[in-house]
Design a protein around this motif. Structure first.
Motif, mmCIF file in Angstrom:
data_model
loop_
_atom_site.group_PDB
_atom_site.id
_atom_site.type_symbol
_atom_site.label_atom_id
_atom_site.label_comp_id
_atom_site.label_asym_id
_atom_site.label_seq_id
_atom_site.Cartn_x
_atom_site.Cartn_y
_atom_site.Cartn_z
ATOM 1 N N GLN A 1 0.925 -1.183 -0.316
ATOM 2 C CA GLN A 1 0.139 -0.052 -0.012
ATOM 3 C C GLN A 1 0.683 1.285 0.037
ATOM 4 O OE1 GLN A 1 -3.001 0.089 3.258
ATOM 5 N NE2 GLN A 1 -4.100 -1.691 2.100
ATOM 6 N N LEU A 2 0.437 2.081 -0.933
ATOM 7 C CA LEU A 2 1.247 3.479 -0.909
ATOM 8 C C LEU A 2 0.107 4.632 -0.914
ATOM 9 C CD1 LEU A 2 3.787 5.003 -1.758
ATOM 10 C CD2 LEU A 2 3.177 4.906 -4.081
ATOM 11 N N SER A 3 0.356 5.345 0.094
ATOM 12 C CA SER A 3 -0.691 6.226 0.488
ATOM 13 C C SER A 3 0.109 7.817 0.592
ATOM 14 C CB SER A 3 -1.274 6.032 1.610
ATOM 15 O OG SER A 3 -0.612 5.851 2.681
ATOM 16 N N ALA A 4 -0.661 9.073 0.329
ATOM 17 C CA ALA A 4 -0.278 10.134 0.728
ATOM 18 C C ALA A 4 -1.619 11.093 1.432
ATOM 19 C CB ALA A 4 0.038 10.924 -0.823
ATOM 20 N N GLY A 5 -1.135 11.870 2.228
ATOM 21 C CA GLY A 5 -2.275 12.428 2.808
ATOM 22 C C GLY A 5 -1.673 13.632 3.621
ATOM 23 N N TYR A 6 -2.965 14.401 4.282
ATOM 24 C CA TYR A 6 -2.498 15.644 5.095
ATOM 25 C C TYR A 6 -2.862 15.559 6.326
ATOM 26 C CZ TYR A 6 -1.377 20.532 6.001
ATOM 27 O OH TYR A 6 -0.935 21.705 6.664
ATOM 28 N N HIS A 7 -2.217 15.945 7.460
ATOM 29 C CA HIS A 7 -2.406 15.901 8.693
ATOM 30 C C HIS A 7 -2.769 17.320 9.436
ATOM 31 C CE1 HIS A 7 -0.824 16.174 12.914
ATOM 32 N NE2 HIS A 7 -1.999 15.812 13.297
ATOM 33 N N PHE A 8 -3.980 17.515 9.941
ATOM 34 C CA PHE A 8 -4.492 18.851 10.314
ATOM 35 C C PHE A 8 -4.130 18.957 11.897
ATOM 36 C CE2 PHE A 8 -6.687 18.260 6.413
ATOM 37 C CZ PHE A 8 -6.592 19.492 5.786
ATOM 38 N N GLY A 9 -3.219 19.688 12.391
ATOM 39 C CA GLY A 9 -3.114 19.751 13.906
ATOM 40 C C GLY A 9 -4.447 20.356 14.378
ATOM 41 N N LEU A 10 -4.809 20.062 15.329
ATOM 42 C CA LEU A 10 -6.271 20.622 16.132
ATOM 43 C C LEU A 10 -5.672 21.322 17.399
ATOM 44 C CD1 LEU A 10 -9.170 18.267 15.372
ATOM 45 C CD2 LEU A 10 -8.396 20.284 14.060
#
Length: 204
Positions: A166-175
Motif C-alpha cells: 500500500q502506497l498512500s499520501a495524505g495531510y494531517h491537520f493539527g487541532l
C-alpha cells in the motif's frame, strides 16, 4: 425499541464476523509546518520520517473498513529565534526544532474492490480520521514546554498493489498545540504535515 436494538446488533455481528484483518510494517516521510498562535517566529518547513506497524480491517463486499497504526514519528521545523531579543539574549538562534513522537492514527477507509479483477493488481482507496500524537521529547528542552500529546485529523488517498503493498499520501491537520515556548505567554504552535507512507500487509 429493544427488538430494533437486538436486530441491529445481530446485523453488526454478522457483518463484522466476515471482516478480514491484515497487518504489517509501515514507513514514511513527512514535511511538517508549524502554525504559531502569534506569528513572531520565522519558520521553515522541515522533513521528518515515521516507522511502525499498521493494521487494516475490511468488510468484504462493500469496500468499507478501518485502519490503525502505532508509529514513531519525528516531526519538526526550522525556526529562527535569533530575530527576537527575548530569545537571542539566552543564546537561541536558528534552531532545528524536532519533536520525537508516538502517533496513533485511526481511519475510516473505503477501498474500490469491485473493478472486474483489476483490484487484484491495483485497488485505489481513500481514508480519513483522527490522529493522536504523544510527545516523547524535543531537541530544545530549555526552549519549549511540551504537552503530553496533541490531536489532529488526517485525510488521504492511496493504492494497494498486488493485495499486499500500500502506497498512500495524505495531510494531517493539527487541532491542538504540540509545543509552547517557555518564555512569553500564548506562543504555541500546532503541527501539520504532508505524509507519504508505504506499507506491506500480511494476511488474506
Amino acid at each position: 425499541m429493544k427488538k430494533l436494538f437486538i436486530t441491529l446488533a445481530l446485523i453488526f455481528c454478522a457483518v463484522t464476523s466476515q471482516a478480514t484483518f491484515r497487518w504489517g510494517p509501515t514507513v514514511g516521510m513527512n514535511v511538517t509546518h508549524f502554525s504559531w498562535k502569534q506569528k513572531l517566529i520565522p519558520t521553515n518547513d522541515a522533513v521528518g520520517f515515521n516507522a511502525g506497524l499498521m493494521g487494516e480491517v475490511m468488510i468484504p463486499g462493500i469496500g468499507f473498513g478501518i485502519d490503525f497504526a502505532v508509529k514513531y514519528a519525528m516531526v519538526g521545523a526550522d525556526a529562527d529565534f535569533g530575530k527576537k531579543l527575548v530569545w537571542s539574549s539566552d543564546g537561541w538562534g536558528k534552531e532545528n526544532v524536532r519533536l520525537h513522537t508516538i502517533q496513533v492514527p485511526l481511519n475510516l477507509r473505503f477501498k474500490w474492490t469491485r473493478l472486474n479483477g483489476v483490484e487484484d493488481i491495483v485497488a485505489p482507496f481513500a481514508y480519513a480520521g483522527p490522529l493522536f500524537q504523544f510527545q516523547c521529547s524535543s531537541t530544545q528542552k530549555g526552549l519549549f514546554d511540551i504537552p503530553a500529546g496533541s490531536v489532529g485529523v488526517q485525510v488521504g488517498i492511496g493504492a494497494e498493489f498486488l493485495k499486499r503493498i500500500q502506497l498512500s499520501a495524505g495531510y494531517h491537520f493539527g487541532l491542538t498545540y504540540a509545543l509552547k515556548t517557555v518564555k512569553l505567554e500564548n506562543i504555541s504552535a500546532k503541527t501539520s504535515n504532508w505524509q507519504i507512507n508505504l506499507a506491506y500487509l500480511f494476511g488474506k
